[in-house]
Design a protein around this motif. Structure first.
Motif, PDB file in Angstrom:
ATOM      1  N   ARG A 168      -4.478   9.544   0.294  1.00 40.87           N
ATOM      2  CA  ARG A 168      -3.034   9.991   1.112  1.00 40.87           C
ATOM      3  C   ARG A 168      -2.092  10.608   0.394  1.00 40.87           C
ATOM      4  NH1 ARG A 168      -2.501   4.936   5.347  1.00 40.87           N
ATOM      5  NH2 ARG A 168      -4.973   4.612   5.673  1.00 40.87           N
ATOM      6  N   ALA A 169      -1.890  10.324  -0.997  1.00 41.32           N
ATOM      7  CA  ALA A 169      -0.908  10.723  -1.892  1.00 41.32           C
ATOM      8  C   ALA A 169      -1.208  12.407  -1.869  1.00 41.32           C
ATOM      9  CB  ALA A 169      -0.877  10.104  -3.136  1.00 41.32           C
TER      10      ALA A 169
ATOM     11  N   THR B  17      -8.865   5.932  -1.296  1.00 39.20           N
ATOM     12  CA  THR B  17      -8.142   6.114  -0.099  1.00 39.20           C
ATOM     13  C   THR B  17      -6.814   6.356  -0.430  1.00 39.20           C
ATOM     14  OG1 THR B  17      -7.861   3.546   0.296  1.00 39.20           O
ATOM     15  CG2 THR B  17      -9.549   4.840   1.466  1.00 39.20           C
ATOM     16  N   MET B  18      -6.054   5.348  -1.295  1.00 41.37           N
ATOM     17  CA  MET B  18      -4.810   5.808  -1.730  1.00 41.37           C
ATOM     18  C   MET B  18      -4.433   6.964  -2.271  1.00 41.37           C
ATOM     19  SD  MET B  18      -3.410   2.686  -0.875  1.00 41.37           S
ATOM     20  CE  MET B  18      -4.167   1.314   0.109  1.00 41.37           C
TER      21      MET B  18
ATOM     22  N   SER C  43      -0.235  14.335   1.269  1.00 48.65           N
ATOM     23  CA  SER C  43       1.027  14.291   1.447  1.00 48.65           C
ATOM     24  C   SER C  43       1.473  15.639   0.411  1.00 48.65           C
ATOM     25  CB  SER C  43       1.694  13.206   1.057  1.00 48.65           C
ATOM     26  OG  SER C  43       1.909  12.735  -0.246  1.00 48.65           O
TER      27      SER C  43
ATOM     28  N   THR D  74       1.900   9.635  -5.734  1.00 49.65           N
ATOM     29  CA  THR D  74       2.443  10.893  -5.490  1.00 49.65           C
ATOM     30  C   THR D  74       3.554  11.108  -6.466  1.00 49.65           C
ATOM     31  OG1 THR D  74       2.489  10.064  -2.889  1.00 49.65           O
ATOM     32  CG2 THR D  74       4.000  11.900  -3.567  1.00 49.65           C
TER      33      THR D  74
ATOM     34  N   VAL E  65       0.763   4.126  -2.883  1.00 53.63           N
ATOM     35  CA  VAL E  65       0.717   5.859  -2.498  1.00 53.63           C
ATOM     36  C   VAL E  65       2.010   6.469  -2.986  1.00 53.63           C
ATOM     37  CG1 VAL E  65       1.020   7.348  -0.612  1.00 53.63           C
ATOM     38  CG2 VAL E  65      -0.748   5.290  -0.362  1.00 53.63           C
TER      39      VAL E  65
ATOM     40  N   LYS F  72       0.473  -1.118  -0.039  1.00 50.49           N
ATOM     41  CA  LYS F  72      -0.058  -0.393  -0.076  1.00 50.49           C
ATOM     42  C   LYS F  72       1.005   1.309   0.071  1.00 50.49           C
ATOM     43  CE  LYS F  72      -4.069  -1.697   2.037  1.00 50.49           C
ATOM     44  NZ  LYS F  72      -5.120  -1.713   3.062  1.00 50.49           N
ATOM     45  N   GLN F  73       1.902   1.232   0.786  1.00 50.92           N
ATOM     46  CA  GLN F  73       2.843   2.406   0.873  1.00 50.92           C
ATOM     47  C   GLN F  73       3.633   2.694  -0.541  1.00 50.92           C
ATOM     48  OE1 GLN F  73       5.425   1.373   3.926  1.00 50.92           O
ATOM     49  NE2 GLN F  73       4.147   2.554   5.611  1.00 50.92           N
TER      50      GLN F  73
ATOM     51  N   TYR G 222      -7.104   3.572  -9.250  1.00 49.12           N
ATOM     52  CA  TYR G 222      -6.556   3.405  -7.755  1.00 49.12           C
ATOM     53  C   TYR G 222      -7.660   3.589  -6.773  1.00 49.12           C
ATOM     54  CZ  TYR G 222      -1.945   4.508  -9.844  1.00 49.12           C
ATOM     55  OH  TYR G 222      -0.815   4.620 -10.571  1.00 49.12           O
TER      56      TYR G 222
END
Length: 180
Positions: free
Chosen positions: A63-64, A59-60, A67, A17, A13, A9-10, A56
């Motif tokens: 988060r991106a 939620t992903m 950030s 990003t 993201v 998941k990271q 995508y």
């Protein structure tokens, strides 16, 4: 949560990003109701202009976006969304808007253009602009206009000095003696 799931998941993201940072334009569209054939056609049209269409999890993307400081993008991330990324600021908007006119199930929502979150109105304004080659030809036309005007002025002065005759007629008259 399992560490491998968290790592994957990271990674997603981080990918989103990177795409948001490296794209001049990213457009969010809802594709609910489009058939597989229509989505395939849309992807083909976008790929022809170097636009990448990705799906995508919302939620992903949230988060991106957070950030990068694009928290306003969160409001439009509801339902099944696809994201079009491009180095060209107008291409995704232009292609998606044209496709949405023919396919009512494709809904333009918002996007990020040159580092700013924009709404539907801006996306539609960008869609009305020509592509890069069209803009360059418009610029070239503007640059040629003063030169063309100057050339016409020089020709008018030359015609006036030749007594109002065209240059070819003036040369012909100068070469042939007048019959008296």
């Amino acid at each position: 949560m399992n560490q491998t799931v968290l790592d994957s998941k990271q990674a997603v993201v981080a990918e989103i990003t990177e795409k948001l940072q490296n794209s001049d334009s990213a457009v969010v569209v809802e594709y609910r109701g489009l058939s597989v054939a229509e989505v395939t056609e849309l992807r083909r049209l976008l790929r022809a202009e170097n636009v990448e269409l990705k799906v995508y999890k919302n939620t992903m993307v949230e988060r991106a976006a957070e950030s990068l400081g694009y928290s306003e993008l969160k409001e439009t991330l509801k339902g099944p969304n696809a994201f079009a990324f491009s180095k060209d600021a107008t291409a995704p908007s232009r292609i998606l808007a044209k496709f949405a006119k023919k396919h009512e199930h494709l809904v333009l929502k918002s996007g990020v253009v040159e580092g700013k979150v924009v709404g539907l109105e801006t996306i539609q304004e960008l869609a009305s602009l020509p592509n890069r080659e069209g803009m360059l030809s418009m610029l070239l036309s503007c640059l040629q206009s003063p030169v063309r005007s100057f050339a016409c002025a020089v020709k008018a002065v030359s015609d006036a000095k030749n007594g109002g005759e065209a240059p070819a007629e003036a040369e012909a008259a100068a070469e042939t003696p007048a019959a008296e």
